[in-house]
Scaffold this motif. Structure first.
Motif, PDB file in Angstrom:
ATOM      1  N   ARG A   1      36.895 -46.105  43.150  1.00 46.97           N
ATOM      2  CA  ARG A   1      36.861 -44.658  43.292  1.00 46.97           C
ATOM      3  C   ARG A   1      38.221 -44.048  42.969  1.00 46.97           C
ATOM      4  NH1 ARG A   1      33.474 -42.639  41.796  1.00 46.97           N
ATOM      5  NH2 ARG A   1      34.209 -40.675  42.691  1.00 46.97           N
ATOM      6  N   PRO A   2      38.266 -43.023  42.100  1.00 54.07           N
ATOM      7  CA  PRO A   2      39.556 -42.447  41.707  1.00 54.07           C
ATOM      8  C   PRO A   2      40.277 -41.754  42.854  1.00 54.07           C
ATOM      9  CG  PRO A   2      37.729 -41.133  40.848  1.00 54.07           C
ATOM     10  CD  PRO A   2      37.137 -42.384  41.400  1.00 54.07           C
ATOM     11  N   GLU A   3      39.535 -41.217  43.819  1.00 54.65           N
ATOM     12  CA  GLU A   3      40.182 -40.545  44.947  1.00 54.65           C
ATOM     13  C   GLU A   3      40.729 -41.541  45.971  1.00 54.65           C
ATOM     14  OE1 GLU A   3      35.788 -40.836  45.906  1.00 54.65           O
ATOM     15  OE2 GLU A   3      37.021 -40.318  44.161  1.00 54.65           O
ATOM     16  N   MET A   4      40.419 -42.825  45.783  1.00 57.38           N
ATOM     17  CA  MET A   4      40.949 -43.889  46.645  1.00 57.38           C
ATOM     18  C   MET A   4      41.450 -45.022  45.756  1.00 57.38           C
ATOM     19  SD  MET A   4      38.115 -43.972  49.733  1.00 57.38           S
ATOM     20  CE  MET A   4      39.180 -44.957  50.809  1.00 57.38           C
ATOM     21  N   ALA A   5      42.360 -44.669  44.845  1.00 61.15           N
ATOM     22  CA  ALA A   5      42.800 -45.624  43.828  1.00 61.15           C
ATOM     23  C   ALA A   5      43.526 -46.818  44.421  1.00 61.15           C
ATOM     24  CB  ALA A   5      43.694 -44.909  42.810  1.00 61.15           C
ATOM     25  N   GLU A   6      44.410 -46.599  45.373  1.00 61.77           N
ATOM     26  CA  GLU A   6      45.164 -47.705  45.959  1.00 61.77           C
ATOM     27  C   GLU A   6      44.245 -48.660  46.709  1.00 61.77           C
ATOM     28  OE1 GLU A   6      48.790 -48.466  49.156  1.00 61.77           O
ATOM     29  OE2 GLU A   6      48.526 -46.482  48.253  1.00 61.77           O
ATOM     30  N   GLU A   7      43.338 -48.095  47.493  1.00 60.20           N
ATOM     31  CA  GLU A   7      42.403 -48.938  48.242  1.00 60.20           C
ATOM     32  C   GLU A   7      41.470 -49.702  47.293  1.00 60.20           C
ATOM     33  OE1 GLU A   7      43.409 -45.314  50.779  1.00 60.20           O
ATOM     34  OE2 GLU A   7      42.989 -45.756  48.672  1.00 60.20           O
ATOM     35  N   SER A   8      41.057 -49.041  46.202  1.00 59.46           N
ATOM     36  CA  SER A   8      40.173 -49.689  45.235  1.00 59.46           C
ATOM     37  C   SER A   8      40.881 -50.830  44.517  1.00 59.46           C
ATOM     38  CB  SER A   8      39.670 -48.663  44.208  1.00 59.46           C
ATOM     39  OG  SER A   8      38.880 -47.673  44.820  1.00 59.46           O
ATOM     40  N   GLU A   9      42.135 -50.641  44.177  1.00 62.39           N
ATOM     41  CA  GLU A   9      42.866 -51.723  43.525  1.00 62.39           C
ATOM     42  C   GLU A   9      43.009 -52.925  44.450  1.00 62.39           C
ATOM     43  OE1 GLU A   9      47.330 -52.505  41.908  1.00 62.39           O
ATOM     44  OE2 GLU A   9      46.263 -50.809  40.996  1.00 62.39           O
ATOM     45  N   ARG A  10      43.271 -52.673  45.729  1.00 65.86           N
ATOM     46  CA  ARG A  10      43.343 -53.791  46.680  1.00 65.86           C
ATOM     47  C   ARG A  10      42.020 -54.538  46.724  1.00 65.86           C
ATOM     48  NH1 ARG A  10      46.206 -50.108  50.304  1.00 65.86           N
ATOM     49  NH2 ARG A  10      44.332 -49.887  51.571  1.00 65.86           N
TER      50      ARG A  10
ATOM     51  N   PRO B   1      37.557 -49.680  31.811  1.00 62.63           N
ATOM     52  CA  PRO B   1      38.026 -48.558  32.626  1.00 62.63           C
ATOM     53  C   PRO B   1      37.123 -47.348  32.411  1.00 62.63           C
ATOM     54  CG  PRO B   1      39.401 -48.810  30.676  1.00 62.63           C
ATOM     55  CD  PRO B   1      38.426 -49.946  30.654  1.00 62.63           C
ATOM     56  N   HIS B   2      36.078 -47.291  33.179  1.00 53.39           N
ATOM     57  CA  HIS B   2      35.042 -46.286  32.969  1.00 53.39           C
ATOM     58  C   HIS B   2      35.467 -44.931  33.527  1.00 53.39           C
ATOM     59  CE1 HIS B   2      31.065 -44.407  32.914  1.00 53.39           C
ATOM     60  NE2 HIS B   2      30.651 -45.428  32.179  1.00 53.39           N
ATOM     61  N   PRO B   3      35.109 -43.838  32.865  1.00 54.07           N
ATOM     62  CA  PRO B   3      35.383 -42.524  33.444  1.00 54.07           C
ATOM     63  C   PRO B   3      34.857 -42.431  34.878  1.00 54.07           C
ATOM     64  CG  PRO B   3      34.584 -42.280  31.200  1.00 54.07           C
ATOM     65  CD  PRO B   3      34.448 -43.739  31.549  1.00 54.07           C
ATOM     66  N   ASP B   4      35.683 -41.889  35.765  1.00 51.80           N
ATOM     67  CA  ASP B   4      35.403 -41.732  37.198  1.00 51.80           C
ATOM     68  C   ASP B   4      35.600 -43.037  37.958  1.00 51.80           C
ATOM     69  OD1 ASP B   4      34.748 -39.902  39.332  1.00 51.80           O
ATOM     70  OD2 ASP B   4      32.813 -40.903  39.529  1.00 51.80           O
ATOM     71  N   ASP B   5      36.397 -43.944  37.401  1.00 54.85           N
ATOM     72  CA  ASP B   5      36.753 -45.148  38.133  1.00 54.85           C
ATOM     73  C   ASP B   5      38.173 -44.998  38.673  1.00 54.85           C
ATOM     74  OD1 ASP B   5      36.656 -47.764  39.153  1.00 54.85           O
ATOM     75  OD2 ASP B   5      35.514 -48.457  37.426  1.00 54.85           O
ATOM     76  N   PHE B   6      38.624 -45.980  39.467  1.00 56.03           N
ATOM     77  CA  PHE B   6      39.963 -45.851  40.056  1.00 56.03           C
ATOM     78  C   PHE B   6      41.052 -46.002  39.000  1.00 56.03           C
ATOM     79  CE2 PHE B   6      39.835 -50.506  40.262  1.00 56.03           C
ATOM     80  CZ  PHE B   6      41.162 -50.878  40.096  1.00 56.03           C
ATOM     81  N   VAL B   7      40.696 -46.607  37.861  1.00 52.77           N
ATOM     82  CA  VAL B   7      41.614 -46.671  36.738  1.00 52.77           C
ATOM     83  C   VAL B   7      40.831 -46.297  35.484  1.00 52.77           C
ATOM     84  CG1 VAL B   7      41.258 -49.182  36.606  1.00 52.77           C
ATOM     85  CG2 VAL B   7      43.156 -48.138  35.381  1.00 52.77           C
ATOM     86  N   GLU B   8      41.222 -45.190  34.861  1.00 51.23           N
ATOM     87  CA  GLU B   8      40.565 -44.696  33.647  1.00 51.23           C
ATOM     88  C   GLU B   8      41.474 -44.819  32.428  1.00 51.23           C
ATOM     89  OE1 GLU B   8      38.043 -40.915  34.716  1.00 51.23           O
ATOM     90  OE2 GLU B   8      39.851 -40.875  35.951  1.00 51.23           O
ATOM     91  N   ASN B   9      42.752 -44.901  32.672  1.00 52.24           N
ATOM     92  CA  ASN B   9      43.756 -44.999  31.620  1.00 52.24           C
ATOM     93  C   ASN B   9      43.713 -46.389  30.992  1.00 52.24           C
ATOM     94  OD1 ASN B   9      46.680 -46.037  31.074  1.00 52.24           O
ATOM     95  ND2 ASN B   9      46.796 -43.826  30.780  1.00 52.24           N
ATOM     96  N   GLY B  10      43.729 -46.461  29.642  1.00 51.01           N
ATOM     97  CA  GLY B  10      43.566 -47.740  28.959  1.00 51.01           C
ATOM     98  C   GLY B  10      44.657 -48.748  29.262  1.00 51.01           C
ATOM     99  N   LEU B  11      45.923 -48.365  29.132  1.00 52.42           N
ATOM    100  CA  LEU B  11      47.005 -49.313  29.366  1.00 52.42           C
ATOM    101  C   LEU B  11      47.139 -49.655  30.842  1.00 52.42           C
ATOM    102  CD1 LEU B  11      49.813 -48.188  26.890  1.00 52.42           C
ATOM    103  CD2 LEU B  11      48.143 -50.031  26.659  1.00 52.42           C
ATOM    104  N   GLU B  12      46.862 -48.692  31.705  1.00 57.15           N
ATOM    105  CA  GLU B  12      46.923 -48.992  33.135  1.00 57.15           C
ATOM    106  C   GLU B  12      45.833 -49.992  33.520  1.00 57.15           C
ATOM    107  OE1 GLU B  12      48.623 -49.245  36.670  1.00 57.15           O
ATOM    108  OE2 GLU B  12      49.421 -48.109  34.970  1.00 57.15           O
ATOM    109  N   ALA B  13      44.646 -49.855  32.903  1.00 56.15           N
ATOM    110  CA  ALA B  13      43.580 -50.832  33.146  1.00 56.15           C
ATOM    111  C   ALA B  13      44.035 -52.222  32.721  1.00 56.15           C
ATOM    112  CB  ALA B  13      42.323 -50.432  32.384  1.00 56.15           C
TER     113      ALA B  13
END
Length: 293
Positions: free
Chosen positions: A113-122, A146-158
């Motif tokens: 979830r993009p609104e909980m990016a840190e928790e989603s990455e963990r 990195p699907h739109p509306d995911d915790f990571v949408e940016n290509g290089l960040e994914a």
């Protein structure tokens, strides 16, 4: 490279076991199995037992079609512990289905979830810690979109998130229809990720940033929706010469293990004509890129 059909446009008109023949009839020798209620549905436990898996394998063999990849969509990165733990259980069954079908390549989404990016990455790394021993033991490869509306949408960040797992058995799915959500230029992502791009999805989309952000107007202004399409090649703004030449540059087009899937969802009423068009056009653009034209 394996050029595969995503049979989603035929889900409403054909049964699971008919998909291999459909792919062959549309001009494809390969099939990418996407979420389906009789096989691996969205977010829930796979519904295919061993008997159905073997029937699917026989149907593919009879049609002279190879299942090139599976595409499960599970909540691997959910910040909800119950949902993440369920995804791990479901994922273990998906991995067994892949082994039983002789499929090495699996593509998926991060599903956080993009609104909980840190928790989603963990949650993502926790899931990989649990599943990676199986993936590596079985010689499978799991690639993330990195699907739109995911915790990571940016290509290089994914790619950074994937790289952080520190396993050659993980890679990236590059979806052409997500081009304008990934922020960086396509060639920048391709060159940085290199041979860890293992699956690409071929469908066109409009650039929603065009006209100074006013190509699409949603109300109320500023709401967090994401918009993109899965159109046939040529109906959107993707630069296809750049896309295919970029894949040629990184060796994708000549790798026997990579998968290029046609994933047009916008024209079910013309699914037969569109699928045949995609098959032919993908081959033409591939040959043009290989020849450097």
């Amino acid at each position: 490279m394996k050029i595969a059909l995503d049979p989603t446009p035929f889900h409403h008109s054909h049964s699971l076991l008919e998909f291999p023949k459909v792919a062959k009839d549309m001009g494809f020798d390969y099939l990418q199995m996407t979420p389906h209620r009789d096989f691996i549905p969205f977010y829930n436990h796979p519904k295919a037992d061993d008997d159905l898996v073997q029937k699917l394998a026989r149907a593919a063999k009879d049609a002279e079609v190879e299942i090139a990849s599976l595409l499960p969509v599970l909540r691997w990165s959910s910040p909800d512990p119950d949902a993440r733990e369920a995804a791990v259980r479901y994922g273990k069954r998906v991995l067994q289905i892949a082994v039983d079908l002789g499929v090495q390549q699996i593509g998926t989404e991060f599903s956080g979830r993009p609104e909980m990016a840190e928790e989603s990455e963990r949650a993502f790394y926790r899931t990989m810690e649990e599943l990676l021993p199986i993936i590596e033991r079985e010689g499978l490869h799991l690639a993330f979109d990195p699907h739109p509306d995911d915790f990571v949408e940016n290509g290089l960040e994914a790619w950074r998130v994937i790289r952080g797992v520190n396993s050659k058995n993980l890679g990236m799915v590059y979806v052409a229809s997500h081009t304008f959500h990934m922020q960086e230029e396509p060639l920048e992502i391709m060159r940085e990720t290199g041979d860890r791009i293992r699956i690409v999805h071929v469908s066109d989309t409009m650039n929603h940033h065009a006209s100074h952000g006013l190509r699409y107007i949603t109300n109320p202004p500023g709401n967090p929706v994401r918009v993109h399409q899965h159109l046939k090649i040529g109906d959107g703004d993707v630069n296809w010469d750049e896309f295919f030449h970029g894949l040629a540059e990184i060796g994708f087009l000549d790798d026997p293990n990579t998968v290029m899937a046609s994933s047009v969802f916008a024209e079910n009423e013309n699914a037969i004509e569109v699928s045949k068009y995609q098959s032919q056009t993908i081959r033409e653009l591939t040959e043009r890129a290989r020849s450097g034209k």
